[in-house]
Structures are given as structure tokens and as C-alpha cells.
Design a protein around this motif. Structure first.
Motif, PDB file in Angstrom:
ATOM      1  N   LEU A   2       0.702  -1.279   0.019  1.00 32.89           N
ATOM      2  CA  LEU A   2       0.326   0.143   0.007  1.00 32.89           C
ATOM      3  C   LEU A   2       0.847   1.065   0.083  1.00 32.89           C
ATOM      4  O   LEU A   2       1.857   1.505   0.707  1.00 32.89           O
ATOM      5  CB  LEU A   2      -0.919  -0.105   1.300  1.00 32.89           C
ATOM      6  N   GLN A   3       0.458   2.266  -0.781  1.00 33.89           N
ATOM      7  CA  GLN A   3       0.920   3.422  -0.627  1.00 33.89           C
ATOM      8  C   GLN A   3       0.812   4.206   0.630  1.00 33.89           C
ATOM      9  O   GLN A   3      -0.424   4.084   1.436  1.00 33.89           O
ATOM     10  CB  GLN A   3       0.573   4.371  -1.774  1.00 33.89           C
ATOM     11  N   GLU A   4       1.572   5.424   0.704  1.00 32.10           N
ATOM     12  CA  GLU A   4       1.444   6.214   2.230  1.00 32.10           C
ATOM     13  C   GLU A   4      -0.218   6.624   2.393  1.00 32.10           C
ATOM     14  O   GLU A   4      -0.602   6.383   3.617  1.00 32.10           O
ATOM     15  CB  GLU A   4       2.209   7.310   2.224  1.00 32.10           C
ATOM     16  N   HIS A   5      -0.547   7.120   1.520  1.00 33.05           N
ATOM     17  CA  HIS A   5      -1.936   7.812   1.778  1.00 33.05           C
ATOM     18  C   HIS A   5      -3.107   6.545   1.967  1.00 33.05           C
ATOM     19  O   HIS A   5      -4.044   6.923   2.523  1.00 33.05           O
ATOM     20  CB  HIS A   5      -2.570   8.840   0.522  1.00 33.05           C
ATOM     21  N   GLN A   6      -2.837   5.474   1.361  1.00 36.22           N
ATOM     22  CA  GLN A   6      -3.621   4.320   1.436  1.00 36.22           C
ATOM     23  C   GLN A   6      -3.370   3.825   3.005  1.00 36.22           C
ATOM     24  O   GLN A   6      -4.623   3.299   3.520  1.00 36.22           O
ATOM     25  CB  GLN A   6      -3.198   3.224   0.692  1.00 36.22           C
ATOM     26  N   LEU A   7      -2.169   3.865   3.409  1.00 39.91           N
ATOM     27  CA  LEU A   7      -1.990   3.236   4.839  1.00 39.91           C
ATOM     28  C   LEU A   7      -2.879   4.144   5.824  1.00 39.91           C
ATOM     29  O   LEU A   7      -3.279   3.729   6.620  1.00 39.91           O
ATOM     30  CB  LEU A   7      -0.613   3.197   5.104  1.00 39.91           C
ATOM     31  N   ARG A   8      -2.891   5.408   5.383  1.00 40.75           N
ATOM     32  CA  ARG A   8      -3.480   6.394   6.321  1.00 40.75           C
ATOM     33  C   ARG A   8      -4.950   6.126   6.269  1.00 40.75           C
ATOM     34  O   ARG A   8      -5.671   6.095   7.511  1.00 40.75           O
ATOM     35  CB  ARG A   8      -3.161   8.068   5.960  1.00 40.75           C
ATOM     36  N   VAL A   9      -5.564   5.889   5.256  1.00 42.02           N
ATOM     37  CA  VAL A   9      -6.905   5.366   5.233  1.00 42.02           C
ATOM     38  C   VAL A   9      -7.179   4.114   6.034  1.00 42.02           C
ATOM     39  O   VAL A   9      -8.209   4.118   6.937  1.00 42.02           O
ATOM     40  CB  VAL A   9      -7.357   5.348   3.772  1.00 42.02           C
ATOM     41  N   VAL A  10      -6.281   3.220   5.852  1.00 45.55           N
ATOM     42  CA  VAL A  10      -6.431   1.699   6.810  1.00 45.55           C
ATOM     43  C   VAL A  10      -6.302   2.208   8.244  1.00 45.55           C
ATOM     44  O   VAL A  10      -7.134   1.939   8.877  1.00 45.55           O
ATOM     45  CB  VAL A  10      -5.391   0.915   6.381  1.00 45.55           C
ATOM     46  N   LEU A  57     -15.104   3.889   4.279  1.00 42.27           N
ATOM     47  CA  LEU A  57     -13.660   3.586   4.365  1.00 42.27           C
ATOM     48  C   LEU A  57     -13.288   2.211   4.040  1.00 42.27           C
ATOM     49  O   LEU A  57     -12.483   1.937   3.294  1.00 42.27           O
ATOM     50  CB  LEU A  57     -13.076   3.827   5.717  1.00 42.27           C
ATOM     51  N   LEU A  58     -14.285   1.219   4.403  1.00 46.96           N
ATOM     52  CA  LEU A  58     -14.046  -0.070   3.772  1.00 46.96           C
ATOM     53  C   LEU A  58     -14.362  -0.122   2.363  1.00 46.96           C
ATOM     54  O   LEU A  58     -13.359  -1.061   1.419  1.00 46.96           O
ATOM     55  CB  LEU A  58     -15.211  -0.978   4.574  1.00 46.96           C
ATOM     56  N   ASN A  59     -15.143   0.401   1.875  1.00 48.52           N
ATOM     57  CA  ASN A  59     -15.256   0.464   0.274  1.00 48.52           C
ATOM     58  C   ASN A  59     -14.095   0.984  -0.463  1.00 48.52           C
ATOM     59  O   ASN A  59     -13.525   0.519  -1.354  1.00 48.52           O
ATOM     60  CB  ASN A  59     -16.574   1.158   0.084  1.00 48.52           C
ATOM     61  N   ARG A  60     -13.574   2.051   0.086  1.00 47.28           N
ATOM     62  CA  ARG A  60     -12.285   2.703  -0.495  1.00 47.28           C
ATOM     63  C   ARG A  60     -11.076   1.846  -0.509  1.00 47.28           C
ATOM     64  O   ARG A  60     -10.441   1.475  -1.347  1.00 47.28           O
ATOM     65  CB  ARG A  60     -11.756   4.022   0.448  1.00 47.28           C
ATOM     66  N   ILE A  61     -10.994   0.936   0.829  1.00 48.85           N
ATOM     67  CA  ILE A  61      -9.999   0.146   1.111  1.00 48.85           C
ATOM     68  C   ILE A  61     -10.105  -0.861   0.218  1.00 48.85           C
ATOM     69  O   ILE A  61      -8.965  -1.448  -0.579  1.00 48.85           O
ATOM     70  CB  ILE A  61      -9.699  -0.340   2.484  1.00 48.85           C
ATOM     71  N   GLU A  62     -10.957  -1.456  -0.328  1.00 52.41           N
ATOM     72  CA  GLU A  62     -11.560  -2.596  -1.235  1.00 52.41           C
ATOM     73  C   GLU A  62     -10.827  -2.422  -2.612  1.00 52.41           C
ATOM     74  O   GLU A  62     -10.675  -3.017  -3.190  1.00 52.41           O
ATOM     75  CB  GLU A  62     -12.889  -2.995  -1.403  1.00 52.41           C
ATOM     76  N   LEU A  63     -10.939  -0.916  -2.859  1.00 53.90           N
ATOM     77  CA  LEU A  63     -10.640  -0.532  -4.331  1.00 53.90           C
ATOM     78  C   LEU A  63      -9.082  -0.340  -4.364  1.00 53.90           C
ATOM     79  O   LEU A  63      -8.578  -0.254  -5.513  1.00 53.90           O
ATOM     80  CB  LEU A  63     -11.227   0.958  -4.525  1.00 53.90           C
ATOM     81  N   PHE A  64      -8.310  -0.333  -3.196  1.00 59.89           N
ATOM     82  CA  PHE A  64      -6.876  -0.357  -3.176  1.00 59.89           C
ATOM     83  C   PHE A  64      -6.565  -1.822  -3.952  1.00 59.89           C
ATOM     84  O   PHE A  64      -5.399  -1.782  -4.434  1.00 59.89           O
ATOM     85  CB  PHE A  64      -6.332  -0.392  -1.860  1.00 59.89           C
TER      86      PHE A  64
END
Length: 64
Positions: A2-10, A57-64
Motif C-alpha cells: 500500500l502507498q502512504e495515503h492508502q495506509l493512512r486510510v487503513v 472507508l471499507l469500500n475505499r480500501i477494497e478499491l486499493f
């Protein structure tokens, strides 16, 4: 990976889940005497909003 911004979302999702679980546990105990009806209603509204946000947030993470 995961990229840094994705890790922040998690991380945000995990923090929100912790707070949401605590709020749900509090609400399930029933309204205490020190909270009036209006504030209790607002806490229930807050719980609904937090649930919606958590799902988003779960839906966004699924898109990662």
C-alpha cells in the motif's frame, strides 16, 4: 504494497472502528441519568454517521 495515503486510510478505519465499538457498547447499556434525551438522540445519530463513514472507508480500501 500500500502507498502512504492508502495506509493512512487503513489507520483511520482502524481508529474509527475502535471508537465506534466503544460508542455502540455505551449505547447498548441504555441511557444513563446524566444524559438528557436530546443528547442521547444525538449520540445515536453520531453512531449512525460513524457506521456510514466506516462503511465508506471499507469500500475505499477494497478499491486499493
Amino acid at each position: 504494497m500500500l502507498q502512504e495515503h492508502q495506509l493512512r486510510v487503513v489507520e483511520e478505519k482502524e481508529q474509527l472502528k475502535d471508537r465506534l465499538d466503544k460508542l455502540i457498547a455505551f449505547l447498548q447499556k441504555g441511557k444513563p441519568t446524566f444524559i438528557d434525551d436530546k443528547n442521547w438522540s444525538l449520540l445515536e445519530e453520531q453512531c449512525d454517521a460513524m457506521n456510514w463513514y466506516y462503511s465508506t472507508l471499507l469500500n475505499r480500501i477494497e478499491l486499493f
